[in-house]
Design a protein around this motif. Structure first.
Motif, PDB file in Angstrom:
ATOM      1  N   SER A  29       0.792  -1.152  -0.246  1.00 18.97           N
ATOM      2  CA  SER A  29      -0.102   0.069  -0.115  1.00 18.97           C
ATOM      3  C   SER A  29       0.716   1.038  -0.114  1.00 18.97           C
ATOM      4  CB  SER A  29      -0.866   0.210   1.237  1.00 18.97           C
ATOM      5  OG  SER A  29      -1.684  -1.135   1.113  1.00 18.97           O
ATOM      6  N   ILE A  30       0.543   2.433  -0.736  1.00 15.56           N
ATOM      7  CA  ILE A  30       1.072   3.677  -0.741  1.00 15.56           C
ATOM      8  C   ILE A  30       0.082   4.638  -0.233  1.00 15.56           C
ATOM      9  CG2 ILE A  30       2.189   5.320  -1.893  1.00 15.56           C
ATOM     10  CD1 ILE A  30       3.105   3.362  -3.895  1.00 15.56           C
ATOM     11  N   GLU A  31       0.492   5.495   0.674  1.00 11.47           N
ATOM     12  CA  GLU A  31      -0.093   6.495   1.356  1.00 11.47           C
ATOM     13  C   GLU A  31       0.296   7.791   1.331  1.00 11.47           C
ATOM     14  OE1 GLU A  31      -0.782   5.362   5.648  1.00 11.47           O
ATOM     15  OE2 GLU A  31      -2.383   3.590   4.961  1.00 11.47           O
ATOM     16  N   ARG A  37       0.953   9.251  -8.926  1.00 12.00           N
ATOM     17  CA  ARG A  37      -0.107   8.314  -8.957  1.00 12.00           C
ATOM     18  C   ARG A  37       0.417   6.847  -8.450  1.00 12.00           C
ATOM     19  NH1 ARG A  37      -3.328   8.133 -14.931  1.00 12.00           N
ATOM     20  NH2 ARG A  37      -3.470  10.366 -14.938  1.00 12.00           N
ATOM     21  N   THR A  38      -0.379   6.138  -7.761  1.00 13.46           N
ATOM     22  CA  THR A  38       0.028   5.104  -7.056  1.00 13.46           C
ATOM     23  C   THR A  38       0.547   4.092  -7.842  1.00 13.46           C
ATOM     24  OG1 THR A  38      -1.689   5.546  -5.226  1.00 13.46           O
ATOM     25  CG2 THR A  38      -0.915   3.368  -5.357  1.00 13.46           C
ATOM     26  N   ASN A  39      -0.082   3.784  -8.935  1.00 10.38           N
ATOM     27  CA  ASN A  39       0.402   2.476  -9.882  1.00 10.38           C
ATOM     28  C   ASN A  39       1.836   3.074 -10.327  1.00 10.38           C
ATOM     29  OD1 ASN A  39      -0.496   4.837 -11.687  1.00 10.38           O
ATOM     30  ND2 ASN A  39      -1.850   3.453 -12.777  1.00 10.38           N
ATOM     31  N   PHE A  40       2.001   4.353 -10.423  1.00  6.92           N
ATOM     32  CA  PHE A  40       3.466   4.818 -11.037  1.00  6.92           C
ATOM     33  C   PHE A  40       4.451   4.131  -9.745  1.00  6.92           C
ATOM     34  CE2 PHE A  40       6.797   7.763 -10.753  1.00  6.92           C
ATOM     35  CZ  PHE A  40       7.640   7.575 -11.920  1.00  6.92           C
ATOM     36  N   LEU A  41       4.096   4.749  -8.581  1.00 11.50           N
ATOM     37  CA  LEU A  41       4.991   4.300  -7.565  1.00 11.50           C
ATOM     38  C   LEU A  41       5.213   2.889  -7.302  1.00 11.50           C
ATOM     39  CD1 LEU A  41       3.860   7.126  -5.063  1.00 11.50           C
ATOM     40  CD2 LEU A  41       5.953   7.096  -6.295  1.00 11.50           C
ATOM     41  N   LEU A 124       1.601  14.690 -15.080  1.00 12.30           N
ATOM     42  CA  LEU A 124       0.922  13.734 -15.130  1.00 12.30           C
ATOM     43  C   LEU A 124       0.777  12.664 -14.023  1.00 12.30           C
ATOM     44  CD1 LEU A 124       1.286  12.751 -18.942  1.00 12.30           C
ATOM     45  CD2 LEU A 124      -0.550  14.030 -18.101  1.00 12.30           C
ATOM     46  N   GLY A 125       1.467  13.227 -12.806  1.00 10.31           N
ATOM     47  CA  GLY A 125       1.725  12.341 -11.644  1.00 10.31           C
ATOM     48  C   GLY A 125       2.623  11.243 -11.950  1.00 10.31           C
ATOM     49  N   ARG A 126       3.669  11.290 -13.030  1.00  9.89           N
ATOM     50  CA  ARG A 126       4.537  10.033 -13.259  1.00  9.89           C
ATOM     51  C   ARG A 126       5.996  10.413 -13.305  1.00  9.89           C
ATOM     52  NH1 ARG A 126       1.613   6.089 -15.161  1.00  9.89           N
ATOM     53  NH2 ARG A 126      -0.666   6.082 -15.233  1.00  9.89           N
ATOM     54  N   ASN A 127       6.332  11.418 -12.603  1.00 12.13           N
ATOM     55  CA  ASN A 127       7.904  12.041 -12.811  1.00 12.13           C
ATOM     56  C   ASN A 127       8.244  12.301 -14.078  1.00 12.13           C
ATOM     57  OD1 ASN A 127      10.304  11.762 -11.272  1.00 12.13           O
ATOM     58  ND2 ASN A 127      11.030  10.114 -12.524  1.00 12.13           N
ATOM     59  N   GLN A 128       7.489  12.996 -15.087  1.00 13.87           N
ATOM     60  CA  GLN A 128       7.768  13.563 -16.112  1.00 13.87           C
ATOM     61  C   GLN A 128       8.217  15.059 -15.860  1.00 13.87           C
ATOM     62  OE1 GLN A 128       5.196  12.700 -19.359  1.00 13.87           O
ATOM     63  NE2 GLN A 128       4.973  10.558 -18.955  1.00 13.87           N
ATOM     64  N   ILE A 129       8.966  15.706 -16.751  1.00 15.01           N
ATOM     65  CA  ILE A 129       9.369  17.190 -16.611  1.00 15.01           C
ATOM     66  C   ILE A 129       9.002  17.657 -17.815  1.00 15.01           C
ATOM     67  CG2 ILE A 129      11.405  18.497 -16.119  1.00 15.01           C
ATOM     68  CD1 ILE A 129      12.907  16.363 -15.027  1.00 15.01           C
TER      69      ILE A 129
END
Length: 425
Positions: A29-31, A37-41, A124-129
């Motif tokens: 789990s990620i909190e 985004r949780t699925n990205f982590l 996009l919540g995905r570590n993109q710059i």
């Protein structure tokens, strides 16, 4: 014989019993993540559901999360679900990752110069710059960037950028004449990014550029051309070893960043602009000192293979290497620069940190047309001690507003204020 057989059976049964006691991760789990985004982590994490509980891999995930621009801090806890099953809960403290930037300086002609930018480091919540900049340094410049380090796989990504830089560039000739050129470079860059693990990262790409120098003003020595132009295609690359541990404004560990530019082909009207190879390696070392202190060091070694041209690639500048020296005050084709500073937290409450620092910046350059012996010449050495202040927001990525004052030692040395966003290194 019976004793041997009995012993073997006992060992096998003990092994089977031990394996049946393996602690299994049933839930990950990620909190605390709001924008990320949780699925990205979970995609980045080494620990997966169904794997054996391994504290080393869990600690690796925590460190990996801390390296993300969108994450200020990370931690974990383990819940026992019974029957040999466990739940891993990663707790994330997010950074605000949409960051404006501002650098202020004097242009080579004495005019006011600035560079403003805005970047989203968690697009996009995905570590993109994604982002861009606009600057005014006598002339107007701009650039746009997009990087997606984990776009293709959890380890493989791409980056694209376009820059149109127009600057007033001082060039220093052998007879002590200084000529200012209007320098215009338009460049497109595409690169692949590969992260082998969170210690080792690679980049490889192509840079296609058009460069033009046009005489603006100056002493007009006989050897100074009125205009120059060249189109180039170059291979660019970077290798980073990152052993840094981050705890908000504090850092500890070692990092090495090697970058290089290798010319593949060119089409131009003068050999003065051609550089077959430009390489630079920054070695950084950080150490915590007590509860509030941080010792930071950077050794930068750089070399350009075309050492005969006054249009040398390496620049002595306030914002790049020596605080207080001035803006683009000299050039060289090889350089060794050492920066060391002690940072101390004066005040910390909630999200706000007030930090002081004292530093010594020193460097030595090989003159254009010179040789490596210039690197041991006292006349080419610059030493600038100084001090500064930092205003830090702990919940905004790289939100370090810095103000430094460097004092030059030696004959004809200068002193000056340097302002910027982000730690100097």
């Amino acid at each position: 014989m019976k004793k041997i057989v009995t012993a073997c059976i006992f060992i096998v049964l003990m092994s089977l019993g031990a394996s049946s006691q393996d602690k299994i991760i049933a839930v990950v789990s990620i909190e605390g993540n709001d924008r990320t985004r949780t699925n990205f982590l979970k995609r980045l994490a080494f620990v997966k559901e169904g794997a054996i509980l391994d504290s080393v891999r869990i600690a690796s995930d925590v460190r990996r999360f801390k390296l993300l621009p969108a994450v200020a801090s990370a931690d974990y806890k383990i819940n026992n679900l019974g029957d040999g099953e466990f739940e891993i809960i990663y707790t994330i403290v997010e950074n605000f990752a949409i960051i404006p930037g501002l650098n202020i300086s004097n242009a080579p002609n004495g005019d006011f110069a600035f560079r403003t930018s805005i970047f989203d480091f968690n697009f996009l919540g995905r570590n993109q710059i994604i982002g861009g900049f606009y600057s005014r340094n006598v002339f107007d410049s701009f650039g746009v960037y997009w990087e997606a380090p984990n776009l293709l796989t959890r380890k493989l990504g791409i980056g694209l950028n376009y820059q149109n830089n127009v600057l007033l560039e001082p060039i220093f000739f052998d007879n002590d004449a200084t000529v200012n050129y209007k320098f215009n470079t338009r460049a497109v860059e595409i690169k692949m990014q590969y992260e082998h693990n969170f210690h080792n990262r690679f980049e490889l790409g192509l840079n296609i550029s058009a460069q033009e120098y046009d005489f603006d003003n100056g002493d007009e020595p006989l050897e100074a051309p009125l205009s120059l132009g060249i189109d180039t295609v170059a291979v660019i690359g970077e290798y980073e070893y990152n052993g840094i541990n981050i705890d908000y404004q504090y850092q500890s560990g070692f990092r090495s960043i090697l970058s290089y530019n290798v010319l593949l082909g060119s089409n131009g009207d003068n050999d003065l602009l051609r550089n077959a190879f430009i390489g630079r390696n920054d070695f950084e070392y950080f150490k915590r000192v007590g509860e509030r202190g941080n010792w930071a060091n950077r050794l930068s070694v750089a070399y350009a293979s075309n050492s005969t041209t006054p249009f040398a690639a390496l620049i002595v500048d306030n914002q790049l290497n020596i605080r207080g020296v001035g803006n683009s005050v000299d050039r060289g084709s090889a350089a060794v620069v050492f920066n060391t500073e002690y940072r101390y937290t004066l005040y910390e409450k909630g999200w706000f940190v007030l930090q002081s620092n004292v530093f010594v910046d020193t460097g030595i350059w090989q003159d254009p047309g010179g040789n490596l012996g210039d690197l041991v010449s006292a006349s080419n050495n610059r030493v600038y001690p100084g001090g500064g202040i930092r205003f830090i927001h702990k919940r905004i990525f790289n939100a370090v507003f810095r103000l430094d004052y460097g004092i030059g030692l030696g004959d004809n040395a200068t002193s000056g204020i340097v302002f910027g966003i982000g730690q100097y290194f």
